[in-house]
Motif scaffolding. Structure first.
Motif, PDB file in Angstrom:
ATOM      1  N   GLN A 106       3.881   7.964   8.078  1.00 16.79           N
ATOM      2  CA  GLN A 106       3.563   9.338   6.815  1.00 16.79           C
ATOM      3  C   GLN A 106       4.257  10.698   8.217  1.00 16.79           C
ATOM      4  O   GLN A 106       4.624  11.934   7.650  1.00 16.79           O
ATOM      5  N   ILE A 111       9.819 -13.706  -2.684  1.00 17.41           N
ATOM      6  CA  ILE A 111      10.931 -12.736  -1.928  1.00 17.41           C
ATOM      7  C   ILE A 111      11.466 -12.846  -0.640  1.00 17.41           C
ATOM      8  O   ILE A 111      12.596 -13.357   0.166  1.00 17.41           O
ATOM      9  N   ILE A 117      12.490 -17.167   0.733  1.00 17.60           N
ATOM     10  CA  ILE A 117      13.630 -17.376   0.282  1.00 17.60           C
ATOM     11  C   ILE A 117      14.266 -17.222   1.608  1.00 17.60           C
ATOM     12  O   ILE A 117      15.272 -18.425   1.671  1.00 17.60           O
ATOM     13  N   GLU A 170      11.993   7.682   5.394  1.00 14.08           N
ATOM     14  CA  GLU A 170      10.345   6.969   5.964  1.00 14.08           C
ATOM     15  C   GLU A 170      11.027   5.655   6.089  1.00 14.08           C
ATOM     16  O   GLU A 170      10.686   4.509   5.949  1.00 14.08           O
ATOM     17  N   LEU A 202      16.092 -12.153  -9.491  1.00 19.83           N
ATOM     18  CA  LEU A 202      15.160 -11.288  -8.190  1.00 19.83           C
ATOM     19  C   LEU A 202      14.927 -10.579  -7.382  1.00 19.83           C
ATOM     20  O   LEU A 202      14.020  -9.572  -7.054  1.00 19.83           O
ATOM     21  N   LEU A 203      16.140  -9.942  -6.805  1.00 24.54           N
ATOM     22  CA  LEU A 203      16.130  -9.654  -5.230  1.00 24.54           C
ATOM     23  C   LEU A 203      16.909  -8.039  -6.130  1.00 24.54           C
ATOM     24  O   LEU A 203      17.189  -6.765  -5.485  1.00 24.54           O
ATOM     25  N   ARG A 237       4.572  13.288  -0.896  1.00 24.73           N
ATOM     26  CA  ARG A 237       5.164  12.924   0.321  1.00 24.73           C
ATOM     27  C   ARG A 237       4.595  14.245   1.369  1.00 24.73           C
ATOM     28  O   ARG A 237       5.262  14.333   2.079  1.00 24.73           O
ATOM     29  N   LYS A 238       3.102  14.513   0.544  1.00 23.00           N
ATOM     30  CA  LYS A 238       2.337  15.388   2.399  1.00 23.00           C
ATOM     31  C   LYS A 238       3.476  16.791   2.502  1.00 23.00           C
ATOM     32  O   LYS A 238       3.320  17.642   3.190  1.00 23.00           O
ATOM     33  N   SER A 253       1.002  -1.562   0.118  1.00 23.99           N
ATOM     34  CA  SER A 253      -0.336   0.401   0.415  1.00 23.99           C
ATOM     35  C   SER A 253       0.842   1.080  -0.234  1.00 23.99           C
ATOM     36  O   SER A 253       0.519   1.790  -0.743  1.00 23.99           O
ATOM     37  N   GLN A 254       2.160   0.782   0.496  1.00 25.19           N
ATOM     38  CA  GLN A 254       2.453   2.203   0.670  1.00 25.19           C
ATOM     39  C   GLN A 254       4.268   2.796  -0.816  1.00 25.19           C
ATOM     40  O   GLN A 254       4.158   3.781  -0.626  1.00 25.19           O
ATOM     41  N   PHE A 283       4.277 -12.127  -4.855  1.00 24.72           N
ATOM     42  CA  PHE A 283       5.818 -11.933  -5.129  1.00 24.72           C
ATOM     43  C   PHE A 283       6.612 -11.586  -4.311  1.00 24.72           C
ATOM     44  O   PHE A 283       8.486 -12.188  -3.916  1.00 24.72           O
ATOM     45  N   LEU A 296       5.760  -0.228  -3.039  1.00 27.14           N
ATOM     46  CA  LEU A 296       5.571  -1.426  -3.815  1.00 27.14           C
ATOM     47  C   LEU A 296       3.614  -1.911  -4.332  1.00 27.14           C
ATOM     48  O   LEU A 296       3.290  -2.741  -4.617  1.00 27.14           O
ATOM     49  N   ILE A 297       3.225  -0.499  -4.748  1.00 25.18           N
ATOM     50  CA  ILE A 297       2.408  -0.639  -4.711  1.00 25.18           C
ATOM     51  C   ILE A 297       1.628  -1.331  -6.544  1.00 25.18           C
ATOM     52  O   ILE A 297       0.598  -2.252  -6.453  1.00 25.18           O
ATOM     53  N   LYS A 298       2.497  -1.528  -7.305  1.00 21.00           N
ATOM     54  CA  LYS A 298       2.104  -2.426  -8.469  1.00 21.00           C
ATOM     55  C   LYS A 298       2.799  -4.103  -8.043  1.00 21.00           C
ATOM     56  O   LYS A 298       2.412  -4.366  -8.945  1.00 21.00           O
ATOM     57  N   THR A 299       3.461  -3.449  -6.891  1.00 26.28           N
ATOM     58  CA  THR A 299       3.850  -5.550  -7.388  1.00 26.28           C
ATOM     59  C   THR A 299       2.526  -5.978  -6.771  1.00 26.28           C
ATOM     60  O   THR A 299       2.651  -6.142  -5.466  1.00 26.28           O
ATOM     61  N   PRO A 300       2.502  -7.420  -7.925  1.00 25.70           N
ATOM     62  CA  PRO A 300       1.658  -8.206  -6.498  1.00 25.70           C
ATOM     63  C   PRO A 300       2.562  -8.840  -5.473  1.00 25.70           C
ATOM     64  O   PRO A 300       3.636  -9.210  -5.244  1.00 25.70           O
ATOM     65  N   PRO A 322      -0.135   7.264  -2.348  1.00 29.97           N
ATOM     66  CA  PRO A 322       0.923   7.076  -1.164  1.00 29.97           C
ATOM     67  C   PRO A 322       1.719   7.469  -2.213  1.00 29.97           C
ATOM     68  O   PRO A 322       3.170   7.569  -1.122  1.00 29.97           O
ATOM     69  N   ARG A 361      13.802  10.922   2.575  1.00 28.18           N
ATOM     70  CA  ARG A 361      13.101   9.768   1.955  1.00 28.18           C
ATOM     71  C   ARG A 361      13.576   8.461   3.200  1.00 28.18           C
ATOM     72  O   ARG A 361      13.881   7.207   3.330  1.00 28.18           O
ATOM     73  N   TRP A 376       9.329  -5.303  -8.974  1.00 32.22           N
ATOM     74  CA  TRP A 376       8.205  -5.317 -10.311  1.00 32.22           C
ATOM     75  C   TRP A 376       7.984  -4.280 -11.037  1.00 32.22           C
ATOM     76  O   TRP A 376       7.708  -3.274  -9.901  1.00 32.22           O
ATOM     77  N   ASN A 377       7.445  -4.552 -12.550  1.00 27.39           N
ATOM     78  CA  ASN A 377       6.804  -3.243 -12.590  1.00 27.39           C
ATOM     79  C   ASN A 377       7.812  -1.705 -12.497  1.00 27.39           C
ATOM     80  O   ASN A 377       7.106  -1.087 -12.541  1.00 27.39           O
TER      81      ASN A 377
END
Lengths: 365, 394
Positions: A253, A123, A126, A268, B15-16, B124-125, A109-110, A119, A112-116, B121, A266, B20-21
Motif C-alpha cells: 500500500q 502456474i 511448474i 508496488e 499458460l504464462l 490507488r489511494k 486479494s491485491q 490456477f 489477480l482478484i478474479k483469477t482462481p 484493491p 506501479r 486469467w479473466n
C-alpha cells in the motif's frame, strides 16, 4: 555424483529465506501489536536471531558429512530419531504451505482478484517442480540470481520511498514499554530466523568453500535484516504506526503512493516480484528438506523425482484449502504456529547441539 | 522425456503469457472521477467515464467527451452495483483522479465512503478528495471546460495550481485524509469545491465555445472535520491560514497600509515549525513562521532606498501575517477541532501526559490552549524597481 554448492549461493539462500515472511507475515504481526515500535522488534529479532543462527551453524559444523536427519538418528537412535525426523519434516511441510498461502492470498486479494487460486498455484508449481528435481548446484545458481534481482528491486523501493519519509511518525518510542517489543520479536523470530534450519538438510561437506560459509551466512543474514529493518522504518515513517496497522499488506500500500523519478508508477509491483522470488526460494528449500527426508528415511532410489514432484504439487494445493479465511489464518499464524516452531526449530536444535557436543567428546576420548 | 519437455514448453507458452479473466482496454470503462451524494433513499454515486466512444471519435468535436453514470442504493456498494447494471463496460477504478463528496455525506457518512474505497484493491489511494459546497457533488463533475478534456482533469489542475502558485486551498489526497483521520490528536481537513455560474448551461458543450464560460468550478476553502464528521466550511482566508500553519501552502500575498494606499508583499517559502511544551501541567504551543518576502506592488509615496522604511514595512507584514494566521487558530478553537495536530505532537513527545488529557482534549483543553505565533519575514526583494514610482515623480 555428489551434490555441490558454493558459500555465496548459501548466502543467497539465507537472504531469500529470511525475507520470505517479511511482506505477508511479519508486518501483520508487528504493526498489529507494536505500531510505531515495530522497528525495535526487528532490531531485537536480529540480535536474538544471531544466537539461533550460530546454534544452527554449530550443528552444521559437527559431523559435516551428515545431514540433519542422519545426525538426529546418530544422537537419538534409529527409532526415536525416525519419529523426530518425521515431525520436523511435517512441520517443515506445514510451514511451506503457510508461506504459499500468504503469497497466494496476497496475489488474489491485491491484483489477480478474479483469477482462481488453483490456477495461480499451478502456474507457481511448474517452476517449483522443475527446480526441485534438479541438483543442488542448479538450485544454488537460481537462488543467487534471485538474490541479485531482489536486491535491485529492493533498491528501487528504497529510492522510491526515501522522499516520503517523516521520521516524526516513529514517535513516541516505547509507548507501552519494552514488553510488547520483546513479545513481538519472539513472535516474528520463528518466521525470520528459525527458517534457516532448512540449511541443515545440506551436509556441510557439500559446500565447495566451506571455510567461508559461516561468515557468509552471517553477512547475508545481516543484509536481509537490514532490508527488513529499512522496510519497517520506511513504512512507519511514511504512513505512521496507526495507519500501518489497518492495512493487510502494508508495504504494498505504501508503494502505491510512489512514482519513481516522478513518472514511473506501479512501483508496488516490484515488491510483489520480490516476494514471489522469496516464497519460491523458501518453497524450494522446504521441498528440498522433504526430499532429503524421504531419501534418508525410505531409502528411495527410483522414482525419487516423481515422489517429490507429487509432494510439491500436493503441498501447494494444500495452501489453497488449509485456511477457510484470512482472519483464522492470522490467528493461527500469530497464536499457534510460533509455539510449534519453538519446539521443533529451537528446543530440538539446542538438544541436538548438546548431543553433538557430547558425541564428539566421546569420539575424541 | 524430450516429448514431455516439449509439451510442457508449449503449454507454458499458453499458460504464462496472459492473466486469467483478462480484460481488453475496449471492454473497460475508465473511471476518472467519482461523486457521492445522499438523499432520503440512500447514496447516489456517479462515475465519470473517460473513455466513452464519444471521446474516442474525433469527428464529433462538439460532443462532450465524458459521460456520467448514476447509481442509487442503500449503501455505496449497492449504488455502484446499480451503475454496473447500466454500464455496457466493466468499471475500472485504477485511474480515478478525483472523488467529490457532498456536504451531507461528509457530515454523516464519511467513514462509509472511506471504507468502500480503502477496501477496493483496484483504487490507488492517491486520489484527490474534495467536499462540494452549496451544490451536489455530481454537479462538480459535470462542468465542462475548454482547457481540459475531462472535468476531473480540470479539477486536478485547479488543485495543483491552487497549492503551488496561488495560496487558496491545499490538496488533500485520500491517503493523507485517512492518515489524519486515524492518527491520535489530529482532525482532518479537506479542500472544498464550488461551482460559480449556471450549472445547467455549464454542462453543455456550447458553453465552451463562448469567450466567457457559463459555469466554472473553483477551489475556495477547507472543510474542517471533527473526528470523521464535517463541522465547518471555512472562508478562503481561514483556509489559507490553516494550510500555511499545516505546511501545506508556502506562498501568500499580504497587503499592508501606507499613506491610505496599499503595499503588496508576496511571501514565499513559508515554513511553520510547531513546538509543544508542557508548562505547569498545561500544554503551550509555539509556532515559528519563517518566509521570504518581496514587494510586488507599491502604490504609495515611500522611499524604498531607506532601510528603516523597509524594516517598518517588514514589521507591518509580520504583524499582518500574524493576525491572518491567528484566525485559523481561532476557528479551530471555536469548533473544538485539532486541525493542526497539536494533540498529536503532545502524544509523540509525551504519550503518558497525552493519555491523561486525551478524553478532554478537544472539548475542554483545545479551546483554552495557549498558542503563540512568532513571525520572521526576510524582505529581500523589491522586484525590478528600486524605488516607488510615486516617490520618483516630481
Amino acid at each position: 555424483m555428489k551434490e555441490r554448492i558454493s558459500s555465496l549461493q548459501i548466502g543467497a539462500i539465507t537472504w531469500n529465506l529470511v525475507l520470505s515472511a517479511y511482506i505477508g507475515i511479519v508486518p501483520t504481526i508487528l504493526f498489529y501489536k507494536l505500531k510505531q515500535d515495530s522497528w525495535l522488534a526487528v532490531l531485537l529479532t536480529f540480535i536474538l536471531g544471531i544466537v539461533i543462527v550460530c546454534t544452527y551453524l554449530y550443528i552444521w559444523e559437527k559431523m559435516p558429512d551428515k545431514n540433519i536427519f542422519q545426525k538426529i538418528n546418530c544422537i537419538f537412535g534409529n527409532k526415536i530419531g525416525a519419529i523426530i525426523n518425521f515431525f520436523i519434516t511435517i512441520t517443515n511441510i506445514f510451514m511451506t504451505v503457510i508461506y504459499c498461502y500468504s503469497m497466494i492470498n496476497f496475489i488474489t486479494s491485491q491484483y489477480l482478484i478474479k483469477t482462481p487460486n488453483t490456477f495461480i498455484i499451478i502456474i507457481f508449481a511448474i517452476p517449483v517442480v522443475y527446480l526441485i528435481t534438479q541438483k543442488l548446484e542448479v538450485i544454488g545458481r537460481v537462488f543467487f540470481i534471485f538474490w541479485i534481482m531482489s536486491l535491485l528491486l529492493f533498491l528501487m523501493t528504497f529510492i522510491g520511498l526515501i522522499f516520503q519519509l517523516d521520521f516524526n511518525n516513529l514517535l513516541p518510542i516505547l509507548e507501552n514499554g519494552i514488553n510488547p517489543v520483546i513479545q513481538g520479536s519472539l513472535l516474528i523470530m520463528p518466521y525470520t530466523s528459525f527458517i534457516l534450519f532448512l540449511f541443515l538438510s545440506i551436509p556441510k561437506n557439500a559446500i565447495i568453500d566451506k571455510e567461508k560459509v559461516n561468515k557468509r551466512v552471517l553477512i547475508f543474514y545481516s543484509l536481509a535484516f537490514f532490508s527488513m529493518f529499512t522496510g519497517v522504518i520506511f513504512i512507519t515513517a511514511t504512513l505512521s504506526g496507526d495507519l500501518a496497522k489497518i492495512y493487510q499488506f502494508v508495504e504494498y500500500q505504501v508503494l502505491k503512493r510512489v512514482a519513481l523519478i516522478g513518472f514511473i508508477e506501479r512501483v508496488e509491483s516490484t515488491l510483489s516480484m520480490r516476494w514471489i522470488l522469496y516464497i519460491f526460494a523458501t518453497t524450494i528449500m522446504g521441498l528440498y528438506f522433504t526430499k532429503k527426508y524421504i531419501i534418508h528415511s525410505f531409502k528411495i532410489k527410483k522414482h525419487e523425482k516423481l515422489i517429490i514432484s507429487m509432494i510439491a504439487v500436493i503441498s501447494l494445493l494444500l495452501s489453497n484449502w488449509i485456511f477457510p479465511n484470512n482472519t483464522i489464518a492470522n490467528k493461527i499464524v500469530m497464536n499457534i504456529i510460533p509455539y510449534i516452531l519453538y519446539i521443533f526449530y529451537l528446543l530440538l536444535p539446542i538438544i541436538i547441539a548438546i548431543g553433538l557436543k557430547l558425541k564428539t567428546k566421546k569420539v575424541k576420548r | 522425456m524430450k516429448k514431455l519437455k516439449l509439451l510442457i514448453f508449449i503449454l507454458s507458452i499458453f499458460l504464462l503469457t496472459g492473466c486469467w479473466n483478462y480484460n481488453e482496454l475496449n471492454d473497460l470503462a475508465l473511471i476518472s472521477g467519482i461523486s457521492i451524494d445522499k438523499d432520503e433513499e440512500g447514496f447516489i454515486v456517479n462515475y465519470m467515464i473517460s473513455n466513452s466512444s464519444k471521446s474516442e471519435s474525433k469527428s464529433n468535436s462538439n460532443e462532450t467527451s465524458t459521460i456520467l453514470y448514476e447509481g442509487r442504493g442503500s449503501t455505496i456498494s449497492k449504488a455502484t452495483e446499480n451503475i454496473n447494471q447500466k454500464l455496457p463496460k466493466i468499471p475500472y477504478l485504477s485511474h480515478v483522479e478525483v472523488i467529490v463528496i457532498s456536504e451531507e455525506v461528509a457530515k454523516n457518512d464519511m467513514l462509509k465512503a472511506m471504507d468502500f474505497l480503502l477496501r477496493n484493491p483496484e483504487s490507488r489511494k492517491e486520489i484527490y478528495l474534495l467536499v462540494s459546497k452549496d451544490v451536489k457533488a455530481k454537479d462538480t463533475l459535470s462542468i465542462l471546460t475548454p482547457l481540459e478534456s475531462f472535468p476531473s482533469d480540470n479539477i486536478k489542475s485547479n488543485i495543483t495550481s491552487s497549492t503551488n502558485e496561488i495560496a487558496t486551498t491545499s490538496t488533500i489526497k485520500y491517503s493523507e485524509f485517512l492518515a489524519e483521520l486515524i492518527q491520535r490528536g489530529i482532525d482532518p481537513t479537506l479542500g472544498v469545491i464550488e461551482v460559480e455560474g449556471n450549472i445547467e448551461r455549464g454542462q453543455n458543450q456550447e458553453s465552451n465555445d463562448n469567450a466567457r464560460q457559463d459555469a466554472i468550478i473553483k477551489l475556495t476553502s477547507s472543510a474542517i472535520f471533527k473526528n470523521e464528521k464535517l463541522v465547518y466550511i471555512t472562508t478562503q482566508d481561514e483556509s489559507t491560514a490553516i494550510d500555511i500553519l499545516n505546511k501545506k501552502l508556502q506562498n501568500i500575498y499580504i497587503e499592508t497600509e501606507c499613506n491610505n494606499e496599499k503595499i503588496v508583499t508576496y511571501i514565499t517559502s513559508i515554513d511553520a515549525k510547531t513546538k509543544v511544551k508542557i508548562e505547569n501541567n498545561k500544554p503551550k504551543v509555539t509556532i515559528d513562521v519563517k518566509g521570504d518576502g518581496s514587494l510586488i506592488e507599491v502604490n504609495c509615496k515611500v522611499n524604498l532606498e531607506d532601510s528603516k522604511i523597509i524594516e517598518e514595512i517588514q514589521q507591518q507584514v509580520e504583524e499582518k501575517l500574524k493576525t491572518f494566521l491567528y484566525q485559523g487558530i481561532n476557528i479551530c478553537k471555536k469548533y473544538k477541532t485539532d486541525t493542526f495536530g497539536f494533540g498529536n505532537k503532545i502524544y509523540k513527545v509525551n504519550p503518558k501526559y497525552w493519555k491523561s488529557i486525551e478524553e478532554k482534549w478537544n472539548d475542554e483543553l483545545l479551546p483554552q490552549l495557549d498558542v503563540e505565533i512568532k513571525i520572521s519575514i526576510d524582505l529581500y526583494s523589491k522586484g525590478s524597481l528600486n524605488q516607488s514610482i510615486k516617490e520618483e515623480i516630481k
